[in-house]
Design a protein around this motif. Structure first.
Motif, mmCIF file in Angstrom:
data_model
loop_
_atom_site.group_PDB
_atom_site.id
_atom_site.type_symbol
_atom_site.label_atom_id
_atom_site.label_comp_id
_atom_site.label_asym_id
_atom_site.label_seq_id
_atom_site.Cartn_x
_atom_site.Cartn_y
_atom_site.Cartn_z
ATOM 1 N N SER A 99 0.836 -1.334 -0.065
ATOM 2 C CA SER A 99 -0.139 -0.080 0.106
ATOM 3 C C SER A 99 0.681 1.186 -0.092
ATOM 4 O O SER A 99 1.735 1.260 0.547
ATOM 5 N N SER A 100 0.196 2.383 -0.384
ATOM 6 C CA SER A 100 0.909 3.736 -0.505
ATOM 7 C C SER A 100 0.639 4.481 0.865
ATOM 8 O O SER A 100 0.992 5.661 1.030
ATOM 9 N N SER A 101 0.152 3.887 1.779
ATOM 10 C CA SER A 101 -0.426 4.359 3.043
ATOM 11 C C SER A 101 0.782 5.042 3.872
ATOM 12 O O SER A 101 0.456 5.182 5.059
ATOM 13 N N TYR A 102 1.891 4.608 3.674
ATOM 14 C CA TYR A 102 2.880 4.727 4.693
ATOM 15 C C TYR A 102 4.084 5.604 4.230
ATOM 16 O O TYR A 102 4.118 6.039 2.920
ATOM 17 N N TYR A 153 7.390 5.216 -1.577
ATOM 18 C CA TYR A 153 6.373 5.583 -2.572
ATOM 19 C C TYR A 153 6.637 6.697 -3.371
ATOM 20 O O TYR A 153 6.265 7.372 -4.136
ATOM 21 N N ALA A 168 4.052 5.108 9.495
ATOM 22 C CA ALA A 168 3.020 6.572 9.252
ATOM 23 C C ALA A 168 3.409 7.506 10.230
ATOM 24 O O ALA A 168 3.679 6.929 11.406
#
Length: 171
Positions: free
Chosen positions: A28-31, A112, A169
C-alpha cells in the motif's frame, strides 16, 4: 523515519518448508517508510540473501548497491557490493553459522516517492558474533510495490524462518 512514527504490521510470512525466496506484494501507499524484519536460518554459511524490488530482478541487474561496516568484537572490516542485483546483509563474506538464526532489519525510506532513488539502512546480526551496519541504494525512481528476499543458494531459507513487513505512518 518521521518523528512520532508508528509501526503497522502489513504482512508476516513464516516458512513451513525450506524455500529460495519470500515475496511481499501489493504494498500500500499508505505509509511514509517501510521496515522489514527477518529472522532466518540457512543450511550454508558461504552465501547470503538479498532484497530486490518490483520486477528489477535477475543476475544481470546492476541497480543496487550496499556498503557495510562490520565487526565481531575483535576486528572490524568493511565491504561493498556496487552495481549488483540486490541489497545484501553483509557484503563480502558469507553470513555466518548454518542452522542458526540470523537477524536482519531493513529500513526502506520514502518507498512511494517517484522522484528520487530509493535508499535504506539495515542492521544484521548472526550467531557467529558478527554485526553489520549497512547503507543501501536502489537506482530507481519507481514506487516500491513488491519486495522479494531471495537466497543465493536454492531452497536455503529453512523452515521456521520468519519475515515481517511493517509500514511507518506519521503519528
Amino acid at each position: 523515519m518521521a518523528a512520532g512514527a508508528t509501526y503497522t504490521p502489513i504482512a508476516t510470512t513464516t516458512l513451513n518448508s525450506n524455500s529460495t525466496s519470500v515475496t511481499f506484494s501489493s504494498i500500500s501507499s499508505s505509509y511514509t517508510d517501510l521496515v522489514l524484519v527477518m529472522s532466518f536460518k540457512t543450511t550454508t554459511n558461504a552465501s547470503q540473501p538479498y532484497i530486490q524490488f518490483n520486477s528489477d530482478t535477475g543476475t544481470s541487474t546492476t541497480n543496487y548497491s550496499t556498503t557495510s561496516l562490520r565487526g565481531n568484537g575483535t576486528s572490524a572490516s568493511s565491504g561493498r557490493h556496487t552495481n549488483n542485483f540486490g541489497w545484501y546483509p553483509m557484503p563480502g563474506p558469507g553470513i555466518g553459522t548454518a542452522g542458526n538464526f540470523n537477524i536482519w532489519t531493513v529500513n526502506i525510506m520514502n518507498y512511494y516517492n517517484n522522484t528520487t532513488f530509493k535508499t535504506g539502512t539495515s542492521r544484521f546480526t548472526n550467531s557467529s558474533s558478527y554485526s553489520a551496519g549497512n547503507s543501501h541504494l536502489w537506482r530507481s525512481t519507481a514506487t516500491i510495490s513488491t519486495i522479494t528476499i531471495t537466497y543465493e543458494t536454492s531452497n536455503d531459507l529453512q523452515s521456521g524462518s520468519m519475515f515481517t513487513l511493517y509500514g511507518i505512518a506519521a503519528a
